[in-house]
Design a protein around this motif. Structure first.
Motif, short mmCIF file in Angstrom:
data_model
loop_
_atom_site.label_atom_id
_atom_site.label_comp_id
_atom_site.label_asym_id
_atom_site.label_seq_id
_atom_site.Cartn_x
_atom_site.Cartn_y
_atom_site.Cartn_z
N ARG A 187 19.22 7.53 39.20
CA ARG A 187 19.15 8.28 38.29
C ARG A 187 18.71 9.74 38.62
O ARG A 187 17.88 9.60 39.31
N LYS A 203 17.18 12.78 36.54
CA LYS A 203 16.58 12.83 35.17
C LYS A 203 15.76 14.39 35.17
O LYS A 203 15.33 14.74 36.12
N TYR A 220 21.79 11.80 34.41
CA TYR A 220 22.85 11.35 35.02
C TYR A 220 22.49 9.99 35.55
O TYR A 220 21.38 9.85 36.27
N TYR A 259 25.45 8.28 31.85
CA TYR A 259 24.28 8.91 31.53
C TYR A 259 23.29 8.15 30.90
O TYR A 259 23.68 6.91 30.74
N HIS A 296 21.58 3.31 29.02
CA HIS A 296 22.51 3.96 29.82
C HIS A 296 23.89 3.63 29.18
O HIS A 296 24.17 2.42 28.44
#
Length: 195
Positions: A113, A115, A133, A147, A170
Motif C-alpha cells: 500500500r 497511502k 493505492y 485502491y 480494499h
C-alpha cells in the motif's frame, strides 16, 4: 506609709508590661504563598519519520464465490507533518499473508500500500482517515492493483513510540483481467518507532 508597697508594686507591673508584650520592633510579615499558575496542555508534535510492524486479520470476498479470511501482517513506514491541531502524512505498508481465496483457486501472498492520511489530534492520540493505492499478489492469479480507504487511531506513548489500530477496505475490480472482483477488509494493530 502603707500605700508605698502598693505604689511600688504598680510601678513594677507597669514597667514590666512592655517585656510581656513583646519586642518594640514590629514582627516580619509572614510570606504570602501564591498558587502556581496551571501549565497549559500542549499536545505532542507528530512531525517526523516512523517505522514499525503491524498484525491483524483479513476477510476477503470474491465475485466468484467464497468468503475467506486469515492473518495478515507486515511492516509500515512513513512521515507525518504536524500542522497544529491537524496532522497529515504519507506512508508505505507491506503485508505478508497466506489466505486461500476464490474457493481455493489462489492464495493471497502479499499486499503493498502507498497511502495518504490526515487526522485530528485528541490529547496524545490521532484520529485519522486514510486511503491510497494497493497492490495484491497471489500465487496463481498474479498481481493486480486497486485502491483502499479506511480509518485509524494512533496513540503516542512518548515522543519515540506509538501504538494504534486501523481498519481498511480494499477493492480490486476484474482482478488481473480474470473477470473476478475481489474485496478485502483488514483490521490491524501496530507499533511504530518515531524518529
Amino acid at each position: 506609709m502603707k500605700k508605698t508597697p502598693s505604689i511600688i508594686a504598680a510601678a513594677l507591673v507597669l514597667g514590666a508590661a512592655p517585656a510581656f508584650a513583646g519586642s518594640a520592633t514590629p514582627a516580619a510579615p509572614e510570606p504570602v504563598i501564591e498558587q502556581a499558575a496551571p501549565v497549559p496542555f500542549s499536545s505532542p508534535d507528530w512531525t517526523g519519520f516512523y517505522g514499525g510492524a503491524q498484525l491483524g486479520y483479513a476477510n476477503i470476498d470474491t465475485s466468484a464465490g467464497g468468503d475467506d479470511d486469515g492473518f495478515i501482517g507486515g511492516l509500515t513506514a512513513g512521515y507525518d507533518f504536524d500542522l497544529g491541531q491537524w496532522v497529515v502524512g504519507g506512508g508505505l505498508d507491506y503485508d505478508f499473508a497466506d489466505i486461500s481465496i476464490a474457493g481455493g483457486a489462489a492464495d493471497l501472498e502479499s499486499v503493498f500500500r502507498a497511502k495518504l492520511r490526515g487526522g485530528y489530534k485528541i490529547g496524545n492520540g490521532l484520529l485519522y482517515a486514510t486511503g491510497g493505492y494497493a497492490l495484491a499478489d497471489t500465487n496463481t492469479l498474479g498481481s493486480d492493483d486497486g485502491y483502499f480507504i479506511g480509518a485509524g487511531y494512533e496513540y503516542l506513548i512518548n515522543q519515540s513510540f506509538s501504538v494504534g489500530g486501523e481498519v481498511l477496505y480494499h477493492e480490486f475490480d476484474n482482478y488481473n483481467s480474470s473477470g473476478v472482483d475481489v474485496d478485502a477488509t483488514t483490521v490491524q494493530v501496530r507499533g511504530t518507532f518515531r524518529f
